[in-house]
Enzyme design. Sequence first.
Site, PDB file in Angstrom:
ATOM      1  N   HIS A  74      -3.796   2.591  -4.585  1.00 33.73           N
ATOM      2  CA  HIS A  74      -2.833   2.351  -3.477  1.00 33.73           C
ATOM      3  C   HIS A  74      -1.432   2.087  -3.540  1.00 33.73           C
ATOM      4  CE1 HIS A  74      -6.127   2.927  -0.340  1.00 33.73           C
ATOM      5  NE2 HIS A  74      -6.939   2.332  -0.909  1.00 33.73           N
TER       6      HIS A  74
ATOM      7  N   GLU B 157     -10.331   1.702  -4.619  1.00 33.97           N
ATOM      8  CA  GLU B 157     -10.114   2.953  -4.302  1.00 33.97           C
ATOM      9  C   GLU B 157      -9.182   3.719  -5.162  1.00 33.97           C
ATOM     10  OE1 GLU B 157     -11.158   3.878   0.243  1.00 33.97           O
ATOM     11  OE2 GLU B 157      -9.566   2.846  -0.003  1.00 33.97           O
TER      12      GLU B 157
ATOM     13  N   ASP C 286       0.821  -1.217  -0.025  1.00 34.80           N
ATOM     14  CA  ASP C 286      -0.007   0.010  -0.068  1.00 34.80           C
ATOM     15  C   ASP C 286       0.854   1.126   0.062  1.00 34.80           C
ATOM     16  OD1 ASP C 286      -2.334   1.909   0.651  1.00 34.80           O
ATOM     17  OD2 ASP C 286      -3.458   0.086   0.945  1.00 34.80           O
TER      18      ASP C 286
END
Length: 657
Positions: A237, A297, A160
Site C-alpha cells: 500500500h 496485503e 496508502d
Amino acid sequence: MKKTILTFMAAALCLTAFAQTGPDVLIPKPASYTILPGEAKADVPVKISYGSRKIKAMVKDLPDYARKEAYLLTIKGKATVIEALTEEGAFRGKKTLDYMKEMAGGGPLKACEVFDYPRFRYRGLMFDISRHFRSKEFILKQLDLMASIKMNVLHIHLTDDAGWRIQIDKYPLLTGQAAWRPEKLWKDWDVNGHNYSREGADRAFGGYLTKDDVKEIVRYAAERHITVIPEIELPGHSLEVLKAYPTIACLDSTGTHPVFTSDLCPGSDEALRMYKDILDEVLELFPSQFIHIGGDEAGKASWAHCPRCQARMKEHALKDVDELQSWFVRQFDSYLASKGRRLLGWDEIMQGGLAPGATVMSWRGTSHGINAAAEGHDVVMSPGDWCYINHNQDNPLALGEYVGGYLPLSRVYEYDPADGFKDTAHLLGLQGNLWTEHVPTDENFEFKLYPRSFALAEVGWSPQEVRNDFQEFRARAVALADHIRGIGYHPFDLHTEWGDRPERNKEVKHLARGCKVIFNTPYANQYKAAGDATLTDGLQGGWTYSDGRWQGFESDIDIIVDLGKTRQVNFVGAHFLANIGAWIGFPEKIQIQTSPDGVNFADCTEVLCQVKDTDDGSLFVLLGDFIDVQTRYIRFKALRKNLQYHDWLFIDELIIN
Ligand code: ACM
Ligand code: ZN
C-alpha cells in the site's frame, strides 16, 4: 369523560416535566448501577475524590487496566461525587455524568450510584484518511464523541496508495506530491491509473496533517484519555511513496528500471533508512506505546525478480518472499523497541514468522488473532465480519456505494472479541475500522461511523453479562443518535432502517419447491449455501452474497429442474446478485429451454440483462420471463459477460410458476 381526559393530560404533563434521566440511557452500559430513592439536580457541584477506602475496596479484584479506569459516581440529593483511583477513572465518571445531563436536557437526574469499569483496555476506531482526506477539525469533533462513549484509541491510517497524509520534513515530496491527486474521488483516481499531482497545482485534491495539526490532535485526544496511534504503512500500500521516491521501488530483473507495484523494495537499504527516518519524525509527534506499521496485503510479486530483493534473501537465507517480508518487518520491530515503542501490524505480519515484539491486529477473521495470542503475542481484534464499519449497514440500494458485506448495528453488537480464545490474557480489545474508498465527505464518514461505533464502544467496555438485549441497546442507540444529530453530527437514521433484504425474511412459494436440480455446471464449494437443495428450497438471500443463502458459480450457470411430472409453467426466473468488488456480475443473458423427457430440450425464451452492475456494493436483478408451456424439465442457463471482473454469478432461488 372530558374531565377524565383532562386529568390524564395533566398526569402526562407532570410525567414529562418530572421524567428523570438515569444510567439506563448510557452507552456503553455501565458494569453496575443502583437507582436510589429521590431525584437529583443536574447542576450541583461535582466533587472528585481519589483513592477513597470505598473505591479501593470496590476495585480490588479488577485487573490493573480496569482499576485505572474504574469510577464510582454517586448522584444524590445536593451532592454529586466521583470516586476513582486515577485521573482517567475520574474522567470516565465525569463523562458518564455529562452524558446523562446532556440526555436530560436540563431536567432532573435519577439519584443513583454507578460503579463502572471497562471489560477491555483497548477500545479503538481506525480512520482511513488516505483514500479521502479528513481535516484536523473533523478529527477533533469525532474525539469528543469517542470520549463520550468511552472509546480510548484512535488509530489513524495516514499513508496508502491514494495519498500520504502527514508532514515529514526530511522527505518533502511526501506532502508536496504524494498527498495530492488529480481526482477528488478515490473511485475516479482508481480507474484513471493512479496518478498524483502537486501541492498548489490546478487539479490537486487531497491534503495532509501538518505537524502542528498532529500535535493538536494528540493533545486534544490526551485530554480525553484517548491515545492516537499513527499508521505508517509498509511494505505494501505504498505506491504514493514509490512515485515520489522511485529509488526505493523494486528493480526489474535486469536491475535497471523501477517496478511500480504498491510494494516497497525490502532489498533496498535506502528504503530501510528512509522509513526509519520517517518513524523518527513520527515518534516525536505521537507518544503512543504502539506504532502501527500496516503490513497488510503486500502483493510481493516484484520481490521474486528484483535483484536487490534476491540478494537480501540470499544474504539472510530467507527461503521465500514471506520470509523476506518478515525480515523487513523485524527491522522495524527492533527499531521501535530500541526507541521504547511497540510494533503493531495487520495480521499478515505473521506470514513468514512474526517479529518477536509484534502485536497483531486481526482483521482477516478471528483465527490469526487467536493463534498469535496463543503464541504469547498481544492482539487487537478487528475482524471484518463485525468490525468493518465501512461495510453496508442497511439496504444497499438506498445507501449508495460501499465495499464489503452487510454489517447492520445488530451484527456489530453481537460480537464478542473473546470468542474462540482459550486464554484472554493477550487479548487487548477491539477496534472498528472505517476504510474510505467510498466515503468522500465528512457527512458520509459520520453516517457510517454512527451508530455502529456505539455498539463497538459497548462491546469493548461493558461486561458480557449486561449486554444481553439488543432491542434495549438499540433504543439507547436511537436516543443517542437523535441527540448527536441535534448537535451537528450525521448518524445513520435508525428510524428508517430496513433491516436485511425483505426477500430473505419470507419463503417464496413456487412450483419447483423441493424439486431436484441437476447441475451441469457445479456451484463453488465455498458458496454452496444449502448445496443441491439451495435453488428450490424457497429461501432467498439477503444483502450480501456470503450469507449462506446465495449460491455462487465461478462459471456460466447451466442447471435443469425436474418438476416430477408434466406441469403448466407460466414463469421461470431467478434473482441475481452483483458485487463488482467481489468480481460478481450480472449475466449477459439467460436462456430457458423445456423438455418432456430431460433429454431433448426445445428453446423457449432468452432474456438479455439490461441492468448496470458496475457500481460498488450489492446490486440485484430478477431475470426471468413469462412463458406458456406444458413441461416436466426446465433448463436454465445464465451466460456471463465477456468482461474483466465478471468471474462469478450468484443466484438464490430458481422461481418457477
Ligand atoms: C485491511 O483491511 N487491509 C487491513
Ligand atoms: Zn526489491
